[in-house]
Design a protein around this motif. Structure first.
Motif, PDB file in Angstrom:
ATOM      1  N   UNK A  77       0.790  -1.229   0.000  1.00 16.12           N
ATOM      2  CA  UNK A  77       0.000   0.000   0.000  1.00 16.12           C
ATOM      3  C   UNK A  77       0.814   1.267   0.000  1.00 16.12           C
ATOM      4  N   UNK A  78       2.122   1.180  -0.215  1.00 19.15           N
ATOM      5  CA  UNK A  78       2.905   2.415  -0.275  1.00 19.15           C
ATOM      6  C   UNK A  78       3.297   2.670  -1.722  1.00 19.15           C
ATOM      7  N   UNK A  79       2.793   3.770  -2.258  1.00 22.02           N
ATOM      8  CA  UNK A  79       3.110   4.100  -3.640  1.00 22.02           C
ATOM      9  C   UNK A  79       4.376   4.948  -3.643  1.00 22.02           C
ATOM     10  N   UNK A  80       5.482   4.315  -4.017  1.00 19.85           N
ATOM     11  CA  UNK A  80       6.759   5.016  -3.988  1.00 19.85           C
ATOM     12  C   UNK A  80       7.080   5.543  -5.372  1.00 19.85           C
ATOM     13  N   UNK A  81       7.589   6.761  -5.450  1.00 22.27           N
ATOM     14  CA  UNK A  81       8.090   7.191  -6.748  1.00 22.27           C
ATOM     15  C   UNK A  81       9.489   6.621  -6.930  1.00 22.27           C
ATOM     16  N   UNK A  82      10.053   6.904  -8.094  1.00 23.40           N
ATOM     17  CA  UNK A  82      11.326   6.299  -8.444  1.00 23.40           C
ATOM     18  C   UNK A  82      12.422   6.663  -7.446  1.00 23.40           C
ATOM     19  N   UNK A  83      12.386   7.929  -7.014  1.00 27.04           N
ATOM     20  CA  UNK A  83      13.431   8.396  -6.099  1.00 27.04           C
ATOM     21  C   UNK A  83      13.428   7.606  -4.799  1.00 27.04           C
ATOM     22  N   UNK A  84      12.234   7.386  -4.280  1.00 29.27           N
ATOM     23  CA  UNK A  84      12.126   6.698  -2.991  1.00 29.27           C
ATOM     24  C   UNK A  84      12.621   5.263  -3.115  1.00 29.27           C
ATOM     25  N   UNK A  85      12.201   4.591  -4.175  1.00 31.15           N
ATOM     26  CA  UNK A  85      12.632   3.193  -4.292  1.00 31.15           C
ATOM     27  C   UNK A  85      14.126   3.095  -4.563  1.00 31.15           C
ATOM     28  N   UNK A  86      14.655   4.074  -5.327  1.00 37.01           N
ATOM     29  CA  UNK A  86      16.109   4.089  -5.530  1.00 37.01           C
ATOM     30  C   UNK A  86      16.826   4.225  -4.186  1.00 37.01           C
ATOM     31  N   UNK A  87      16.304   5.094  -3.344  1.00 36.97           N
ATOM     32  CA  UNK A  87      16.930   5.327  -2.043  1.00 36.97           C
ATOM     33  C   UNK A  87      16.961   4.043  -1.215  1.00 36.97           C
ATOM     34  N   UNK A  88      15.825   3.342  -1.167  1.00 37.85           N
ATOM     35  CA  UNK A  88      15.774   2.117  -0.378  1.00 37.85           C
ATOM     36  C   UNK A  88      16.751   1.085  -0.933  1.00 37.85           C
TER      37      UNK A  88
ATOM     38  N   UNK B 190      23.681   1.981   4.268  1.00 35.69           N
ATOM     39  CA  UNK B 190      23.724   3.348   4.774  1.00 35.69           C
ATOM     40  C   UNK B 190      22.357   3.747   5.263  1.00 35.69           C
ATOM     41  N   UNK B 191      22.301   4.565   6.300  1.00 38.45           N
ATOM     42  CA  UNK B 191      21.006   5.075   6.745  1.00 38.45           C
ATOM     43  C   UNK B 191      20.450   6.103   5.760  1.00 38.45           C
ATOM     44  N   UNK B 192      19.145   6.273   5.768  1.00 37.61           N
ATOM     45  CA  UNK B 192      18.526   7.294   4.919  1.00 37.61           C
ATOM     46  C   UNK B 192      17.970   8.394   5.803  1.00 37.61           C
ATOM     47  N   UNK B 193      18.304   9.613   5.473  1.00 33.26           N
ATOM     48  CA  UNK B 193      17.692  10.757   6.154  1.00 33.26           C
ATOM     49  C   UNK B 193      16.565  11.252   5.258  1.00 33.26           C
ATOM     50  N   UNK B 194      15.331  11.162   5.753  1.00 37.09           N
ATOM     51  CA  UNK B 194      14.183  11.567   4.943  1.00 37.09           C
ATOM     52  C   UNK B 194      13.688  12.919   5.428  1.00 37.09           C
ATOM     53  N   UNK B 195      13.689  13.894   4.554  1.00 40.04           N
ATOM     54  CA  UNK B 195      13.177  15.203   4.916  1.00 40.04           C
ATOM     55  C   UNK B 195      11.970  15.532   4.049  1.00 40.04           C
ATOM     56  N   UNK B 196      11.160  16.441   4.530  1.00 42.93           N
ATOM     57  CA  UNK B 196       9.994  16.851   3.761  1.00 42.93           C
ATOM     58  C   UNK B 196       8.932  17.370   4.700  1.00 42.93           C
ATOM     59  N   UNK B 197       7.916  18.029   4.165  1.00 44.29           N
ATOM     60  CA  UNK B 197       6.861  18.577   5.015  1.00 44.29           C
ATOM     61  C   UNK B 197       6.114  17.476   5.766  1.00 44.29           C
ATOM     62  N   UNK B 198       5.421  17.855   6.838  1.00 42.68           N
ATOM     63  CA  UNK B 198       4.708  16.870   7.644  1.00 42.68           C
ATOM     64  C   UNK B 198       3.603  16.221   6.824  1.00 42.68           C
ATOM     65  N   UNK B 199       3.400  14.939   7.036  1.00 41.19           N
ATOM     66  CA  UNK B 199       2.263  14.266   6.416  1.00 41.19           C
ATOM     67  C   UNK B 199       2.439  13.864   4.968  1.00 41.19           C
ATOM     68  N   UNK B 200       3.676  13.694   4.501  1.00 44.93           N
ATOM     69  CA  UNK B 200       3.858  13.199   3.142  1.00 44.93           C
ATOM     70  C   UNK B 200       4.221  11.718   3.130  1.00 44.93           C
ATOM     71  N   UNK B 201       4.241  11.113   4.318  1.00 47.58           N
ATOM     72  CA  UNK B 201       4.456   9.670   4.358  1.00 47.58           C
ATOM     73  C   UNK B 201       5.876   9.259   4.689  1.00 47.58           C
ATOM     74  N   UNK B 202       6.569  10.075   5.483  1.00 43.06           N
ATOM     75  CA  UNK B 202       7.930   9.709   5.847  1.00 43.06           C
ATOM     76  C   UNK B 202       7.922   8.521   6.798  1.00 43.06           C
ATOM     77  N   UNK B 203       7.091   8.623   7.832  1.00 41.70           N
ATOM     78  CA  UNK B 203       7.009   7.534   8.800  1.00 41.70           C
ATOM     79  C   UNK B 203       6.387   6.295   8.153  1.00 41.70           C
ATOM     80  N   UNK B 204       5.409   6.545   7.306  1.00 40.28           N
ATOM     81  CA  UNK B 204       4.715   5.451   6.620  1.00 40.28           C
ATOM     82  C   UNK B 204       5.695   4.619   5.794  1.00 40.28           C
ATOM     83  N   UNK B 205       6.667   5.303   5.206  1.00 42.38           N
ATOM     84  CA  UNK B 205       7.660   4.604   4.393  1.00 42.38           C
ATOM     85  C   UNK B 205       8.361   3.542   5.214  1.00 42.38           C
ATOM     86  N   UNK B 206       8.787   3.910   6.421  1.00 44.23           N
ATOM     87  CA  UNK B 206       9.488   2.955   7.277  1.00 44.23           C
ATOM     88  C   UNK B 206       8.584   1.780   7.611  1.00 44.23           C
TER      89      UNK B 206
END
Lengths: 482, 320
Positions: B26-37, B45-61
């Protein structure tokens, strides 16, 4: 990591650094590893991958995007030349249609002539280059020319270019390394011999060389943008930081605003954090006992006394009469940008009289706010005594012994009563008064300047007319609070 | 990690596999996100995820953990978070009991020795149990290193923590090990996948950034957002979905104090579904606007343009 594969990456890292990204060696190594993993074949993946590893702030992501697009689009002769070449080809055709028509035979004959000449000249190393270049030009082999140019550029160390004044130097070096000089000598010889075939060839080659010069110049220009843009920007910013604020040109204002915001943000980040500091060695007995209740009061965990750190309260009084207006604008901008590090900042603007402008600054973006303030009270002739009296009537009661008062102005009251007694009272009430004067020290006290009359009641009087001064003063204020 | 994954869940062998795998959960990742993972996994390496609140940063994990079938260990950061809450704590109560037992037993253990030096010698022989793994209470960071199959470690809102804590994290981020003074360093059994999130309330240190991949997740465009909502609220009808997305995208273009995030769009879609809405109309939007906008001033500002925006949303969905 194979060197062949990492060569483009190595140069891109240099480009990225030139564009202003801070890429450490470790990050470079990670990038190489990541590229081993994903390869170069998919441009989108390549871009995303490097973005993850090299650009780590929103600003850097933008710089990175530009640098990437610039660097990975450079196919020298493929696109830019196609556009301008039809014209050139037409020229060449018109000039010596016959020579071009009988391409094959002509070429071989000319080659013979070329090598003969070279032998006559006896220039050993240049020879192969010259004939190779002549052949490429005759055949109009763009791929080969592009490769030769890249190679020559690498030999000439083009990636070290930093200033636009170096453009001609590097263009010349590249052309020389491609073997231009012997070729020119050959052409000279052809002209001297003056056979009809030789003359045609010479003319054709000269046209081609002209085009080659153009594309080399283009190439150098783009490389300059690529490798040195960050450097140039940095240089300009350094200049701006120490330029007199009153002398700024209109076109620099936007850049200046960005700079102010950056500086202020840095400062806010540095000073905003610590509100409490632990006092090592002062045990907080009461809280220690409370904390260790679960273990029957045996103190496994010690709690130390803490010192609360007050954020500074600041009142800013800005002279907005004509002469200091530019300065005031930046001071206000700065103060509002470091808002995060200050708990309470109130600003006042004055010329003939004084009024509070905190609301205006809070509500509107600084650019609009300053315009609005200037429209209401700016541009009059200043009357310091009157303005201070206004302050005393309206706001003196709000000044406490924790308040820092910053006064910005040239202290030129047009020979009105300076009312120094108000400043004396103010200095008794507040923590300190800082007076920032945009005038040079030697001008203080001359003419209608009352600077030296106010100075005894100020904790600090200092010249402040560049962004760098401003940064230092504000930094001091924040520092004292921690 | 790969060979312990159940069959059917494709391991991280290509970027597309990551994208598909996350999609399953149920997580629709764009290309950038899947490349990062993908890269984070292979370079460890750890990933530092930045972005405005509520865009699914926690959801990604959460989705990564669900997809790879690894436990998710979450650590919420806040001002004042320290080692004893993040890494480990000694079990003081148990240690106390242990000393009590020791007191009772001590005579029988070293009772026969008659001089003090000999007794001490004997005591040394027992080894130092007091500070040992048995009395260690692992906190999230230590736990993530001790998971036998690896884990997904989510360090949430790292920007809320103190600078000292950030420095303390560096060891675990670069070497996947932590040092406990009384015991020594503890190495990860299987390096966990580490995700750090930040809302950029303060600038993070360079040292931390250097050790991480940096992923910026912004607001999705209309197509991606439609996909996300369709995957999160599957019962929603296509025409309503189009209107919702169009309306929210218009709101984001406005100059608001806080623009609606993806999670708020999802909430709104759920609300509209509950109300059996087929077509957006102005009154309905006005009544439910507080799901999307959380400031009175924003609601007021948007209120003036509701009619136009609703109309446009309808038009884009092929209605009206």
């Amino acid at each position: 990591v194979t060197t062949a594969a990492s060569e483009p990456l190595r140069r891109f890292l240099q480009v990225a650094r030139g564009a202003g990204l801070r890429v450490s060696a470790a990050e470079g190594i990670d990038a190489a590893k990541a590229l081993d993993l994903v390869g170069y074949h998919d441009r989108a993946v390549l871009k995303d991958t490097l973005a993850l590893l090299l650009a780590k702030t929103p600003e850097e992501k933008m710089l990175y995007d530009d640098a990437f697009e610039l660097y990975f689009q450079r196919n020298e002769f493929a696109e830019p030349d196609d556009a301008e070449n039809p014209g050139l080809d037409a020229d060449a055709n018109a000039g010596d249609g016959a020579a071009n028509e009988s391409g094959g035979g002509d070429g071989s004959a000319a080659d013979g002539g070329g090598s003969g000449n070279a032998q006559g000249n006896g220039s050993g190393s240049g020879q192969s280059n010259a004939s190779a270049l002549a052949q490429m030009l005759m055949r109009d082999d763009r791929a080969a020319l592009a490769t030769a140019m890249e190679q020559a550029a690498r030999d000439a160390g083009l990636e070290n270019i930093r200033f636009f004044t170096q453009k001609n130097l590097y263009a010349r070096r590249i052309l020389e390394r491609m073997g231009l000089r012997p070729l020119e000598r050959d052409i000279e010889a052809m002209r001297r011999e003056a056979t009809p075939q030789g003359l045609g060839r010479a003319q054709f080659l000269e046209g081609k060389i002209e085009a080659l010069r153009d594309s080399v110049r283009d190439f150098v220009e783009r490389s300059l943008i690529l490798y040195a843009r960050g450097e140039t920007e940095k240089f300009r910013e350094e200049l701006l930081k120490s330029a007199r604020l009153s002398n700024l040109e209109r076109r620099d204002l936007d850049r200046m605003r960005v700079l102010v915001r950056q500086m202020a943000k840095k400062m806010a980040a540095r000073y905003a954090k610590p509100r409490r500091r632990r006092l090592r060695g002062h045990l907080d007995t009461r809280r220690t006992i409370r904390r260790n209740m679960p273990w029957g009061g045996i103190p496994f965990i010690t709690v130390w006394k803490q010192k609360r750190i007050e954020k500074p309260r600041v009142m800013v009084l800005c002279d907005v009469s004509g002469s200091v207006a530019a300065m005031a604008q930046f001071l206000l901008m700065f103060m509002y940008a470091v808002n995060e590090a200050l708990s309470d900042i109130r600003s006042f603007a004055f010329a003939g009289s004084l009024t509070e402008v905190s609301d205006i600054l809070e509500k509107y973006p600084v650019e609009d706010a300053t315009a609005q303030i200037m429209a209401t009270i700016g541009y009059g002739s200043s009357n310091y005594g009157n303005s201070f009296a206004d302050f005393a009537d309206g706001w003196m009661k709000d000044v406490t012994n924790k308040t820092t008062v910053i006064i910005l102005g040239d202290a030129r009251g047009n020979r009105t009563d300076p009312r120094t007694e108000i400043i004396r009272e103010l200095s008794d009430r507040c923590k300190r008064i800082i007076w920032l004067n945009p005038e040079h020290r030697s001008a203080w006290g001359t003419g209608d300047s009352d600077m030296f009359r106010y100075a005894p009641f100020c904790n600090l009087v200092t010249v402040c007319n560049t962004l760098r001064h401003l940064e230092r003063v504000i930094s001091d204020i924040l520092q004292d609070a921690t | 990690v790969n060979d312990v994954l159940p069959p059917g869940l494709s391991p991280l062998d290509s970027i597309e596999a990551v994208e598909a795998g996350l999609h399953q959960f149920g997580y629709i990742a764009n290309r950038q996100i899947s490349t990062a993972i993908y890269i984070a996994h292979h370079l460890q390496k750890p990933i530092l995820v930045e972005g405005p609140a509520g865009v699914g940063k926690t959801e990604l994990a959460k989705s990564v953990a669900a997809w790879m079938d690894l436990p998710l260990i979450r650590m919420q950061c806040y001002e004042g978070l320290d080692e004893s809450k993040a890494l480990y704590e000694w079990k003081y109560g148990k240690q106390l009991l242990y000393t009590q037992i020791l007191k009772d037993k001590i005579n029988s253990v070293i009772g026969q020795e008659d001089d003090l030096t000999a007794a001490l010698e004997k005591l040394h022989g027992f080894g130092d149990v007091f500070f040992s793994h048995q009395f260690l209470e692992p906190r999230p960071l230590l736990k993530s290193l001790q998971e036998p199959r690896g884990a997904v470690l989510l360090i949430d809102e790292i920007d809320k923590s103190d600078q000292e804590f950030e420095a303390f994290l560096l060891e675990i981020l670069s070497d996947y090990q932590v040092t406990i003074p009384e015991i020594g360093s503890v190495q990860a059994i299987v390096p966990p996948i580490v995700l750090l999130t930040s809302n950029s309330t303060r600038d993070l240190g360079d040292a931390l950034k250097r050790r991480c991949l940096h992923l910026h997740i912004g607001f999705p465009d209309d197509k991606l957002e439609a996909k996300i909502i369709a995957s999160r609220v599957p019962q929603i009808e296509a025409r309503l979905l189009k209107q919702i997305v169009s309306f929210v995208q218009q709101l984001r273009a406005m100059d608001l104090k806080k623009v609606p995030s993806v999670s708020e769009t999802i909430d709104w879609a759920k609300v509209l579904l509950l109300l059996h809405t087929a077509v957006l109309d102005v009154d309905l939007v006005r009544d439910t606007l507080n799901v999307l906008l959380k400031f009175e001033a924003d609601i007021e500002a948007a209120g003036k343009q509701l009619a136009g925006m609703t109309h446009k949303a309808q038009a884009e969905a092929g209605l009206a």
